[in-house]
Design an enzyme around this catalytic site. Sequence first.
Site, PDB file in Angstrom:
ATOM      1  N   SER A 101       0.854  -1.113  -0.106  1.00 59.75           N
ATOM      2  CA  SER A 101       0.038   0.038  -0.186  1.00 59.75           C
ATOM      3  C   SER A 101       1.027   1.302   0.041  1.00 59.75           C
ATOM      4  CB  SER A 101      -0.810   0.083   1.138  1.00 59.75           C
ATOM      5  OG  SER A 101      -1.437   1.145   1.324  1.00 59.75           O
ATOM      6  N   TYR A 115      -3.502  -0.636   9.795  1.00 65.26           N
ATOM      7  CA  TYR A 115      -3.631  -0.838   8.373  1.00 65.26           C
ATOM      8  C   TYR A 115      -1.969  -0.629   8.210  1.00 65.26           C
ATOM      9  CZ  TYR A 115      -4.270  -0.804   3.526  1.00 65.26           C
ATOM     10  OH  TYR A 115      -4.421  -0.825   2.184  1.00 65.26           O
TER      11      TYR A 115
END
Length: 259
Positions: A149, A162
């Site tokens: 990410s 996350y």
Amino acid sequence: MTDTARAAHARQFDLTGRVALITGASRGLGAAMARGLAQAGASVILAGRDAATLEAQAAALHADGLDARISAFDVTDGPAVEAAVKAMGPIDILVHNAGNQHRAPVEETTEEGWYSVMDTHLTALWRLSRLVVPGMKERRRGKVIATGSLASDLGRATITPYASAKGGIKMFIRALAVELGPYNIQANAIGPGWFDTELNRPLLDNPEWLAMVKRRCPAGRYANAEEIAGTTVFLASPASDFVSGQLIFVDGGVTASMS
């Protein structure tokens, strides 16, 4: 370019005869990755929790003459993962894309939220790798691809679980690449930027966030899910046999920009 040269070029990206397992394949980036791999010739196994959604994706691939089957399991359920992977037979390409999110300030982040995100993204990658790597070592070939990410490198408020998991994926992949290099196995990660997916729906519906994306991303837009497929095929193919331990951003230039 001669026909011989074209054929040689095509073979670099040919996945015929390879079996690819893609987690989180019921929709979004995972479905696009699976389609790209299948179009390159791979036999794809679509994995996710909902069998009905997976069946619909597989049917769409079958309609286009592509080879696909499904395996429904939860990547956070160790025994279920082990049983499912053992039933699949040899896996040549592992794509771990399953993901979730828990948005909250750090003081409001629950243990349940923290462990749910860590288990889905990072622990599941370790678990799947542990199961498929022995066969790859025996065959002396294999590809492990994980979805990282922007948050693998860049911080943002309210996503500490996350970001921690995605940062962990980056370093897991690097360590795995070093460990598996002698066996001709490559491990890499893809770092998607802002894609139009269900996981990002809360942000897509926020006009202020959308304006920020258009300003911050040099491409000036969200990406379509299909735009992840080319990088996935490259990392799964012989074309990337000397590429390992990398996090390749597919982000429209976000991580290259200071603005």
